[in-house]
Design a protein around this motif. Structure first.
Motif, mmCIF file in Angstrom:
data_model
loop_
_atom_site.group_PDB
_atom_site.id
_atom_site.type_symbol
_atom_site.label_atom_id
_atom_site.label_comp_id
_atom_site.label_asym_id
_atom_site.label_seq_id
_atom_site.Cartn_x
_atom_site.Cartn_y
_atom_site.Cartn_z
ATOM 1 N N LEU A 170 0.823 -1.212 0.000
ATOM 2 C CA LEU A 170 0.000 0.000 0.000
ATOM 3 C C LEU A 170 0.852 1.254 0.000
ATOM 4 O O LEU A 170 0.482 2.274 -0.608
ATOM 5 C CB LEU A 170 -0.931 -0.010 1.214
ATOM 6 C CG LEU A 170 -1.972 -1.143 1.254
ATOM 7 C CD1 LEU A 170 -2.713 -1.140 2.590
ATOM 8 C CD2 LEU A 170 -2.955 -1.037 0.095
ATOM 9 N N ALA A 171 2.001 1.198 0.649
ATOM 10 C CA ALA A 171 2.872 2.372 0.721
ATOM 11 C C ALA A 171 3.671 2.580 -0.561
ATOM 12 O O ALA A 171 3.874 3.723 -1.000
ATOM 13 C CB ALA A 171 3.825 2.236 1.908
ATOM 14 N N ASP A 172 4.108 1.463 -1.185
ATOM 15 C CA ASP A 172 5.081 1.594 -2.275
ATOM 16 C C ASP A 172 4.618 1.047 -3.617
ATOM 17 O O ASP A 172 5.245 1.349 -4.642
ATOM 18 C CB ASP A 172 6.386 0.872 -1.893
ATOM 19 C CG ASP A 172 6.985 1.357 -0.592
ATOM 20 O OD1 ASP A 172 6.860 2.564 -0.306
ATOM 21 O OD2 ASP A 172 7.570 0.530 0.142
ATOM 22 N N GLY A 173 3.553 0.229 -3.655
ATOM 23 C CA GLY A 173 3.262 -0.504 -4.874
ATOM 24 C C GLY A 173 2.068 -0.051 -5.671
ATOM 25 O O GLY A 173 1.801 -0.604 -6.746
ATOM 26 N N LEU A 174 1.339 0.976 -5.186
ATOM 27 C CA LEU A 174 0.087 1.360 -5.845
ATOM 28 C C LEU A 174 0.093 2.803 -6.348
ATOM 29 O O LEU A 174 -0.963 3.382 -6.588
ATOM 30 C CB LEU A 174 -1.091 1.146 -4.872
ATOM 31 C CG LEU A 174 -1.264 -0.258 -4.309
ATOM 32 C CD1 LEU A 174 -2.539 -0.339 -3.477
ATOM 33 C CD2 LEU A 174 -1.297 -1.295 -5.418
ATOM 34 N N ASP A 175 1.269 3.356 -6.516
ATOM 35 C CA ASP A 175 1.399 4.724 -7.047
ATOM 36 C C ASP A 175 0.622 5.738 -6.221
ATOM 37 O O ASP A 175 0.097 6.728 -6.752
ATOM 38 C CB ASP A 175 0.930 4.784 -8.506
ATOM 39 C CG ASP A 175 1.662 3.803 -9.412
ATOM 40 O OD1 ASP A 175 2.839 3.496 -9.121
ATOM 41 O OD2 ASP A 175 1.054 3.318 -10.379
ATOM 42 N N GLY A 176 0.521 5.481 -4.929
ATOM 43 C CA GLY A 176 -0.159 6.417 -4.041
ATOM 44 C C GLY A 176 -1.670 6.396 -4.144
ATOM 45 O O GLY A 176 -2.339 7.253 -3.555
ATOM 46 N N GLN A 177 -2.228 5.421 -4.858
ATOM 47 C CA GLN A 177 -3.678 5.362 -5.042
ATOM 48 C C GLN A 177 -4.299 4.308 -4.126
ATOM 49 O O GLN A 177 -3.639 3.340 -3.731
ATOM 50 C CB GLN A 177 -4.011 5.064 -6.508
ATOM 51 C CG GLN A 177 -3.601 6.187 -7.454
ATOM 52 C CD GLN A 177 -4.000 5.894 -8.882
ATOM 53 O OE1 GLN A 177 -3.983 4.750 -9.324
ATOM 54 N NE2 GLN A 177 -4.369 6.934 -9.620
ATOM 55 N N PRO A 178 -5.580 4.427 -3.812
ATOM 56 C CA PRO A 178 -6.229 3.497 -2.884
ATOM 57 C C PRO A 178 -6.777 2.261 -3.585
ATOM 58 O O PRO A 178 -6.822 2.183 -4.822
ATOM 59 C CB PRO A 178 -7.387 4.336 -2.334
ATOM 60 C CG PRO A 178 -7.779 5.183 -3.508
ATOM 61 C CD PRO A 178 -6.478 5.539 -4.208
ATOM 62 N N LEU A 179 -7.216 1.312 -2.802
ATOM 63 C CA LEU A 179 -8.058 0.247 -3.323
ATOM 64 C C LEU A 179 -9.468 0.789 -3.485
ATOM 65 O O LEU A 179 -9.974 1.487 -2.604
ATOM 66 C CB LEU A 179 -8.072 -0.953 -2.376
ATOM 67 C CG LEU A 179 -6.750 -1.669 -2.116
ATOM 68 C CD1 LEU A 179 -6.968 -2.851 -1.167
ATOM 69 C CD2 LEU A 179 -6.090 -2.143 -3.412
ATOM 70 N N VAL A 180 -10.113 0.465 -4.610
ATOM 71 C CA VAL A 180 -11.480 0.933 -4.838
ATOM 72 C C VAL A 180 -12.480 -0.228 -4.906
ATOM 73 O O VAL A 180 -13.684 0.002 -4.979
ATOM 74 C CB VAL A 180 -11.576 1.776 -6.129
ATOM 75 C CG1 VAL A 180 -10.748 3.047 -5.986
ATOM 76 C CG2 VAL A 180 -11.136 0.976 -7.360
ATOM 77 N N ARG A 181 -11.962 -1.459 -4.859
ATOM 78 C CA ARG A 181 -12.844 -2.631 -4.874
ATOM 79 C C ARG A 181 -12.001 -3.842 -4.468
ATOM 80 O O ARG A 181 -10.837 -3.954 -4.837
ATOM 81 C CB ARG A 181 -13.428 -2.833 -6.277
ATOM 82 C CG ARG A 181 -14.117 -4.152 -6.504
ATOM 83 C CD ARG A 181 -14.934 -4.188 -7.791
ATOM 84 N NE ARG A 181 -14.292 -3.545 -8.936
ATOM 85 C CZ ARG A 181 -14.920 -3.239 -10.072
ATOM 86 N NH1 ARG A 181 -16.220 -3.480 -10.199
ATOM 87 N NH2 ARG A 181 -14.278 -2.673 -11.072
ATOM 88 N N VAL A 182 -12.613 -4.739 -3.690
ATOM 89 C CA VAL A 182 -11.979 -6.010 -3.332
ATOM 90 C C VAL A 182 -12.856 -7.128 -3.877
ATOM 91 O O VAL A 182 -14.059 -7.185 -3.579
ATOM 92 C CB VAL A 182 -11.798 -6.147 -1.808
ATOM 93 C CG1 VAL A 182 -11.267 -7.540 -1.455
ATOM 94 C CG2 VAL A 182 -10.855 -5.064 -1.279
ATOM 95 N N ILE A 183 -12.257 -8.010 -4.670
ATOM 96 C CA ILE A 183 -12.943 -9.142 -5.287
ATOM 97 C C ILE A 183 -12.370 -10.418 -4.696
ATOM 98 O O ILE A 183 -11.153 -10.548 -4.545
ATOM 99 C CB ILE A 183 -12.755 -9.135 -6.820
ATOM 100 C CG1 ILE A 183 -13.310 -7.840 -7.432
ATOM 101 C CG2 ILE A 183 -13.397 -10.360 -7.462
ATOM 102 C CD1 ILE A 183 -12.932 -7.636 -8.894
ATOM 103 N N ALA A 184 -13.226 -11.373 -4.362
ATOM 104 C CA ALA A 184 -12.766 -12.667 -3.862
ATOM 105 C C ALA A 184 -13.156 -13.762 -4.836
ATOM 106 O O ALA A 184 -14.333 -13.866 -5.208
ATOM 107 C CB ALA A 184 -13.354 -12.960 -2.484
ATOM 108 N N THR A 185 -12.191 -14.592 -5.224
ATOM 109 C CA THR A 185 -12.525 -15.740 -6.066
ATOM 110 C C THR A 185 -13.353 -16.749 -5.285
ATOM 111 O O THR A 185 -14.270 -17.353 -5.833
ATOM 112 C CB THR A 185 -11.260 -16.430 -6.600
ATOM 113 O OG1 THR A 185 -10.433 -16.844 -5.494
ATOM 114 C CG2 THR A 185 -10.470 -15.501 -7.513
#
Length: 350
Positions: free
Chosen positions: A78-93
């Motif tokens: 979350l700090a380094d891998g998402l270009d400073g953007q948030p999660l907007v949806r969580v999908i579960a298989t």
């Protein structure tokens, strides 16, 4: 690499993201790997660039288990891998703890919706609540009925009362339904939902034709065969037949589709791998038939199918899988089922 793996193509060779890092699959699609406290020591999770109602960020497919090590890895992503953007949806298989363990934590943290199928959401809520039938102790009479008499192993299994809640400490209170054939827009692309059965109640894989990518979850894995078990909550189930039938639902996908599995490395050779999985189960079924020349319980069949020492965690799945193979042969009319004076169910070739 074993002989079966050598028939597949691994486009990223031995590249594996370390916990807390991400690896680009294609532009806008990233791969992270979360640690697991089992012999199967990792799960792959997938991040897709997205925008929902004007909110730019990332949709996540699967979360990892609810452990301190996984939370620490997520903090780094979350700090380094998402270009400073948030999660907007969580999908579960599907509902297994390595796939949804941090779903409540992540959806709450980002005030984001949780997407899965109805079958998976229902079972997830049932197991997190430890309801009778899906809790650890409910498995004991089921396993005893099928031949487990080792007191030490039974006691270990009784102690697993809080297994699921410990790995899924918080579950979302609501969900958005995924259904077979549904087309979901994620960022600039659309993804088709392909449901599968046998491994879990209503597993959702996702296929994007534009990217030629399949997120297969646990339905198709490159190195190991997906666990298919008869559990206490559905004691008359035929999950192996359901699983084999479900593999046919991938028949229209291209052979060169890039498969993103929950465990193992991304690969090409989907139909080759499905053929391997079918042949694997044909071979296991033949072994079971041969063993059942005399009456055999599921416990008797475990060492026929699994030729290594098993702890309580592994034995619960091995027993369930042995019973799944026995049940398929029973439903197919190859074996007959009988209950002995000792209360143990056994199967014998007709």
């Amino acid at each position: 690499m074993n002989a079966l793996e050598a028939q597949l193509n691994y486009p990223f060779d031995d590249t594996i993201p370390v916990p807390g890092a991400v690896h680009d699959i294609v532009p806008g699609l990233r791969w992270a790997r979360m640690p697991l406290p089992f012999a199967l020591d990792h799960i792959n999770v997938w991040l897709l660039e997205d925008e929902i109602e004007g909110r730019r960020g990332w949709s996540l497919i699967d979360t990892g288990a609810g452990t301190d090590a996984t939370r620490a890895a997520w903090e780094q992503v979350l700090a380094d891998g998402l270009d400073g953007q948030p999660l907007v949806r969580v999908i579960a298989t599907h509902c297994h703890p390595d796939h949804v363990g941090l779903s409540g934590w992540l959806t709450g943290r980002f005030d984001t919706p949780f997407w899965t199928t109805t079958g998976e959401f229902g079972f997830m809520r049932m197991m997190a609540a430890g309801l009778p039938g899906v809790d650890g102790p409910s498995a004991i009479p089921h396993f005893e009925r099928h031949g487990l008499a080792d007191d030490a192993m039974l006691e270990q299994m009784r102690s697993r009362r809080n297994y699921y809640p410990s790995l899924v400490p918080l579950v979302p209170e609501s969900y958005t339904r995924l259904q077979d054939g549904q087309v979901v827009s994620i960022g600039r692309n659309t993804w088709r939902v392909i449901t599968g059965f046998g491994h879990s109640p209503e597993h959702a894989s996702l296929y994007c034709a534009a990217l030629n990518v399949l997120v297969s979850g646990d339905m198709v894995l490159p190195r190991i065969s997906t666990n298919v078990s008869v559990f206490a909550v559905e004691p008359e189930g035929n999950p192996l037949q359901l699983y084999l039938d479900s593999l046919s639902k991938f028949a229209d996908l291209p052979e060169d589709v890039l498969v993103l599995p929950a465990h193992g490395k991304p690969f090409r050779g989907l139909h080759t791998r499905i053929t391997q999985l079918r042949e694997h189960h044909v071979a296991r079924l033949a072994e079971v038939i041969a063993a059942c020349a005399t009456p055999q319980s599921a416990v008797d069949i475990v060492p026929v199918m699994f030729r290594r020492p098993l702890d309580a965690h592994q034995l619960s799945f091995a027993l369930g899988e042995a019973l799944a193979h026995l049940h398929k042969l029973w439903y197919d009319g190859v074996l007959r089922r009988m209950k002995g004076n000792d209360g143990v169910v056994r199967f014998q070739e007709i």
